[in-house]
Design a protein around this motif. Sequence first.
Motif, short mmCIF file in Angstrom:
data_model
loop_
_atom_site.label_atom_id
_atom_site.label_comp_id
_atom_site.label_asym_id
_atom_site.label_seq_id
_atom_site.Cartn_x
_atom_site.Cartn_y
_atom_site.Cartn_z
N LEU A 123 0.80 -1.22 0.00
CA LEU A 123 0.00 0.00 0.00
C LEU A 123 0.83 1.27 0.00
CD1 LEU A 123 -2.88 1.26 0.26
CD2 LEU A 123 -2.54 1.19 2.73
N MET A 124 1.87 1.32 0.81
CA MET A 124 2.59 2.57 1.01
C MET A 124 3.27 3.11 -0.25
SD MET A 124 1.61 3.38 3.92
CE MET A 124 2.56 4.90 4.08
N PRO A 125 3.72 2.29 -1.21
CA PRO A 125 4.26 2.88 -2.44
C PRO A 125 3.26 3.72 -3.21
CG PRO A 125 4.98 0.61 -2.24
CD PRO A 125 3.96 0.83 -1.16
N SER A 126 1.96 3.51 -2.97
CA SER A 126 0.93 4.32 -3.62
C SER A 126 0.55 5.54 -2.80
CB SER A 126 -0.32 3.47 -3.87
OG SER A 126 -0.03 2.38 -4.71
N VAL A 127 1.17 5.68 -1.62
CA VAL A 127 0.82 6.76 -0.71
C VAL A 127 1.99 7.71 -0.47
CG1 VAL A 127 0.07 7.31 1.65
CG2 VAL A 127 -0.94 5.34 0.45
N ALA A 128 3.13 7.17 -0.11
CA ALA A 128 4.27 7.99 0.30
C ALA A 128 5.17 8.32 -0.88
CB ALA A 128 5.08 7.27 1.37
N VAL A 129 5.78 9.51 -0.83
CA VAL A 129 6.75 9.88 -1.86
C VAL A 129 7.98 8.98 -1.70
CG1 VAL A 129 5.93 12.27 -1.92
CG2 VAL A 129 7.84 11.64 -0.40
N PRO A 130 8.74 8.74 -2.78
CA PRO A 130 9.85 7.78 -2.72
C PRO A 130 10.85 8.03 -1.60
CG PRO A 130 9.36 8.34 -4.99
CD PRO A 130 8.51 9.23 -4.15
N ALA A 131 11.21 9.28 -1.35
CA ALA A 131 12.20 9.57 -0.31
C ALA A 131 11.72 9.15 1.07
CB ALA A 131 12.55 11.06 -0.31
N VAL A 132 10.43 9.33 1.34
CA VAL A 132 9.86 8.91 2.63
C VAL A 132 9.69 7.40 2.66
CG1 VAL A 132 7.78 9.03 4.06
CG2 VAL A 132 8.72 11.11 3.05
N LEU A 133 9.23 6.83 1.56
CA LEU A 133 9.02 5.38 1.49
C LEU A 133 10.30 4.63 1.82
CD1 LEU A 133 7.07 3.05 0.70
CD2 LEU A 133 7.95 3.30 -1.65
N ALA A 134 11.42 5.11 1.33
CA ALA A 134 12.70 4.44 1.54
C ALA A 134 13.11 4.40 3.01
CB ALA A 134 13.79 5.12 0.73
N ARG A 135 12.58 5.33 3.81
CA ARG A 135 12.97 5.40 5.23
C ARG A 135 11.99 4.69 6.16
NH1 ARG A 135 13.32 10.96 4.01
NH2 ARG A 135 11.68 11.39 5.53
N LEU A 136 10.85 4.24 5.66
CA LEU A 136 9.84 3.65 6.54
C LEU A 136 10.31 2.31 7.09
CD1 LEU A 136 6.50 4.34 4.59
CD2 LEU A 136 7.49 5.63 6.50
N ASP A 137 10.11 2.14 8.40
CA ASP A 137 10.42 0.88 9.07
C ASP A 137 9.14 0.04 9.10
OD1 ASP A 137 11.10 -1.25 10.66
OD2 ASP A 137 11.83 -0.04 12.34
N MET A 138 9.12 -1.00 8.27
CA MET A 138 7.98 -1.92 8.23
C MET A 138 8.45 -3.35 8.49
SD MET A 138 5.83 -0.38 4.97
CE MET A 138 7.23 -0.21 3.86
N ALA A 139 9.62 -3.47 9.11
CA ALA A 139 10.23 -4.78 9.33
C ALA A 139 9.58 -5.48 10.53
CB ALA A 139 11.73 -4.61 9.58
N PRO A 140 9.72 -6.80 10.60
CA PRO A 140 9.19 -7.54 11.76
C PRO A 140 9.67 -6.95 13.07
CG PRO A 140 9.91 -9.07 10.06
CD PRO A 140 10.34 -7.69 9.60
N GLY A 141 8.77 -6.90 14.05
CA GLY A 141 9.09 -6.35 15.36
C GLY A 141 8.91 -4.85 15.46
N ARG A 142 8.44 -4.19 14.38
CA ARG A 142 8.29 -2.74 14.43
C ARG A 142 7.32 -2.31 15.53
NH1 ARG A 142 10.43 2.18 14.36
NH2 ARG A 142 8.73 3.66 14.47
N GLY A 143 6.25 -3.05 15.74
CA GLY A 143 5.29 -2.66 16.77
C GLY A 143 5.94 -2.57 18.14
N ALA A 144 6.71 -3.58 18.51
CA ALA A 144 7.38 -3.58 19.81
C ALA A 144 8.43 -2.48 19.87
CB ALA A 144 8.02 -4.94 20.06
N ARG A 145 9.15 -2.26 18.76
CA ARG A 145 10.17 -1.21 18.76
C ARG A 145 9.53 0.17 18.93
NH1 ARG A 145 12.08 -4.41 14.64
NH2 ARG A 145 11.39 -3.02 12.97
N ALA A 146 8.40 0.40 18.27
CA ALA A 146 7.73 1.70 18.38
C ALA A 146 7.24 1.94 19.80
CB ALA A 146 6.56 1.77 17.40
#
Length: 224
Positions: free
Chosen positions: A189-212
């Motif tokens: 979904l996010m490639p259709s929402v965020a600009v490329p520079a922001v998309l490249a920095r998004l943390d969507m890796a396993p464990g992100r919920g606990a890290r946040a």
Amino acid sequence: MAKQDRAIRTRQNILEAAAVVFDERGYDAATINEILARAEVTKGALYFHFPSKEDLALAVVDAQTEATSALLDLPGGCRMQRLVDLGMVFAHQLLVDPVLRGSVRLTMEHGSPALPHRIHRSGPFAGWTEIHTRLLAEGKERGEVLPDVVPSEVAELIVGAFGGINALSQSVSDRADLERRAIVLYEHLMPSVAVPAVLARLDMAPGRGARALALAALEPVGAA
């Protein structure tokens, strides 16, 4: 003060017991006697805090709304990371928080005519959609979001899609694979929402919920 603390603990104990019973049995099949047995309190204590099963159900659902609002306090200025974190944190919390699980069961239980009308009509979906719309609109103002994105429409899409993967995950794995499904959702979904520079920095890796959540405990709210 000690008496007040005991009352707060008793109320929370009853709320958690009710959420577990609602999650396991649904609203119609859940009984006050089951909730009393699980909470290990007297009927008088339960009715002091919650006059009816309907009031219990509304309190359980309200807990989800409160948790959703608290997610806005996650640290960091990037609105699209906060958007992703809404789902990743919630997926994580559903594995550890019985009140949220009971709330989601009530929210998704559309077939019961006995459920309070407010839950039938919208439940927390309206709050989820409002928060996503706000983050998308702020992200667009900050240049994080693609120009053709309509915040309200994308917000409804995300909330509906997350509700769908949650229901599927609960059905096939008792939510054991919910985080993976959430990651797949955001990766598509996010490639259709965020600009490329922001998309490249998004943390969507396993464990992100606990890290946040860990970051939220260590850092102040990122208001920038």
